[in-house]
Design a protein around this motif. Structure first.
Motif, short mmCIF file in Angstrom:
data_model
loop_
_atom_site.label_atom_id
_atom_site.label_comp_id
_atom_site.label_asym_id
_atom_site.label_seq_id
_atom_site.Cartn_x
_atom_site.Cartn_y
_atom_site.Cartn_z
N HIS A 94 0.83 -1.22 0.00
CA HIS A 94 0.00 0.00 0.00
C HIS A 94 0.86 1.26 0.00
O HIS A 94 2.09 1.19 0.09
CB HIS A 94 -1.01 0.00 1.14
N ASP B 40 5.84 4.31 5.07
CA ASP B 40 6.66 3.27 5.71
C ASP B 40 6.68 1.98 4.89
O ASP B 40 7.37 1.02 5.23
CB ASP B 40 6.24 3.01 7.17
N HIS B 41 5.93 1.95 3.78
CA HIS B 41 5.95 0.81 2.85
C HIS B 41 6.46 1.21 1.47
O HIS B 41 6.93 0.36 0.72
CB HIS B 41 4.55 0.20 2.74
N ASP C 226 -0.49 -3.98 6.00
CA ASP C 226 -1.13 -3.50 7.21
C ASP C 226 -2.60 -3.89 7.13
O ASP C 226 -3.26 -3.62 6.13
CB ASP C 226 -1.00 -1.97 7.31
N HIS D 149 6.38 -5.69 11.77
CA HIS D 149 5.70 -4.39 11.82
C HIS D 149 5.06 -4.11 13.18
O HIS D 149 3.87 -3.84 13.29
CB HIS D 149 4.62 -4.39 10.71
ZN LIG Z 1 2.75 0.30 7.96
#
Ligand SMILES: [Zn+2]
Ligand SMILES: [Zn+2]
Length: 464
Positions: free
Chosen positions: A61, A65-66, A187, A431
């Motif tokens: 996504h 942070d990805h 996530d 994560h």
């Molecule tokens: Zn994340």
């Protein structure tokens, strides 16, 4: 087959996995580390692989942070394809440019300081131009369809229910003769989040990489949260001032719009005047409406009949600085949604400066406030803050609504894992802060009787 857990290992950010077989070199996510300065320093370290050898990047996504190191990957010689859902591709088009903009601004600040100290200048992690260049490698895919990438790799994207376009990724990897199925949860969203579809249950796979952000927590239910929010808005408006809602431009702002719209349609809140003051929020809302495949039934119906985002409430998006400043002249009954969500940057600071000192106004916090942010200090009850060079008294009423998290809580994560018909060979807990991840692995072992392991950063694992 070998997998290296490069980031989001015993920490929340920096999600990145490198899968290697005899023939394949694949990344899942290429995220930036976020938070304290020493954590963000890790973004400058060279990648532990040759960017030019990576054939595919499979992206779960658009959150930074990805996705945040994609421009750096492209800059370092990546020539493969980046596969992501179409909504993620659109969101990255906005978010990576914004991220680049922040890197440029940070470097500029740093260089002013360095110049004074007689030190050589630094370069930004990547520039807006480099981020724009990296967008050429993106290729949009649809949910729920197996795609053959060649070299023994097949992938399928499924709804993760976290933000628009978010996906769980299933990857079948064939090395020599045998094939294994890997599942990356990405996530996972909280159930019944506004707007988007809930996550898809997965019922088979050999190795599962699951997120654990809230692996130790229980959220309040969504209905209760919406009631709490309605109560806060209604009390605030009665006091005769403005209501300020700091919110991330992508995701949270659209959630809040949805909830305000719902409360207004149901007659629970009336005559709402809502201002969304963030150019990025405007773009993100436009992208949301462009992707019906991501929306849940209720939202789809509202969009079709013209009831979302506007209709029963007065809604204004502001783009220009002049329009934004004009809002500051309104003294009462305006609901102002602006970013950043933690108040340490962006237009929200102007709205706080104009309203925080007035006792008839309110600020409603709807997201997590990290340590050392202006938002956190206000939530913790300081009496005075410094905003844009001015001392501002905190006289407004402060509300914190905790239940709007975009992440599944402990029970929802367990519930999702519990859907597997046959136990996976191993579950990798990713994560999450170290203590949370270790605790959640223990919970998985105890409650689901599955083998669970928490890798360390850069740990290389043979999957047989
Ligand atoms: Zn994340
Ligand atoms: Zn995310």
């Amino acid at each position: 087959m070998k997998i290296t857990c490069i980031g989001a290992a015993r920490t929340v950010t920096g999600s990145c996995y490198h899968i290697q077989t005899k023939d394949a070199n694949i990344l899942v996510d290429c995220g930036a580390f976020q938070g304290a300065k020493d954590i963000e320093k890790r973004n400058e370290e060279p990648f532990p692989f040759h960017a030019s050898k990576i054939q595919y990047l499979v992206l779960t996504h658009a959150h930074i942070d990805h996705s945040g190191l994609i421009p750096k990957l492209a800059k370092d010689g990546f020539k493969g394809k980046i596969l992501a859902t179409s909504a993620t591709v659109d969101l990255c088009g906005v978010m990576l440019l914004d991220s680049a903009h922040i890197h440029e601004r940070d470097a500029e600040w740093e260089n002013k300081r360095r110049l004074r100290a007689g030190k050589p200048p630094v370069k930004p992690l990547y520039t807006v131009q480099e981020a724009a260049n990296s967008l050429a490698y993106f290729q949009g895919v649809v949910y729920n369809k197996i795609i053959d990438l060649g070299n023994g790799i097949r992938v399928r994207f499924q709804d993760a229910g976290h933000i628009l376009g978010s996906a769980i990724v299933e990857i079948w990897v064939k090395d020599d003769t045998h094939e294994k199925k890997l599942i990356f949860s990405g996530d996972l969203g909280q159930k019944n989040l506004p707007l988007i579809k809930d996550s898809t249950p997965i019922d088979e796979g050999d190795f599962v990489f699951i997120e654990s952000t809230y692996g130790n927590r229980k959220h309040k239910g969504m209905t209760e949260t919406i009631d709490e929010f309605a109560q806060a808005v209604s009390e605030s408006l009665k006091s005769g001032g403005n209501v300020i809602i700091p919110a991330f431009a992508v995701g949270r702002t659209q959630d809040i719009l949805y909830i305000l719209n719902k409360l207004s349609r149901e007659g629970k809140l009336n005559h709402l005047r809502v201002f969304v003051d963030s150019p990025m929020a405007m773009q993100a809302t436009r992208i949301t409406l462009k992707h019906p495949e991501c929306l849940d039934k209720e939202t789809l119906e509202l969009v079709k009949t013209g009831q979302f985002p506007g209709s029963t409430l007065t809604l204004k998006f502001t783009e220009s600085v002049e329009d934004s400043m004009a809002i500051n002249r309104i003294k009462s009954s305006a609901i102002i949604i602006s970013s950043s969500g933690m108040c340490d940057a962006g237009r929200i600071r102007h709205h706080l400066k104009h309203n925080l000192w007035r006792p008839e106004c309110s600020v409603i916090f709807v997201g997590y406030q990290a340590e050392d942010t202006l938002g956190r200090r206000i939530v913790e009850g300081v009496k005075e803050v410094r905003i844009l060079g001015a001392e501002i008294a905190v006289n407004a009423r402060i509300y914190t609504i905790g239940g709007l998290s975009a992440h599944a809580d402990r029970d929802e994560l367990l519930d999702w894992l519990g859907k597997f018909k046959k136990k996976p060979q191993r579950v990798f807990v990713m994560h999450g802060e170290e203590e949370t991840a270790l605790g959640f692995a223990e919970t998985i072992r105890n409650q689901l009787n599955m083998e669970a392991y928490v890798p360390r950063g850069m740990e290389e694992i043979q999957l047989l």
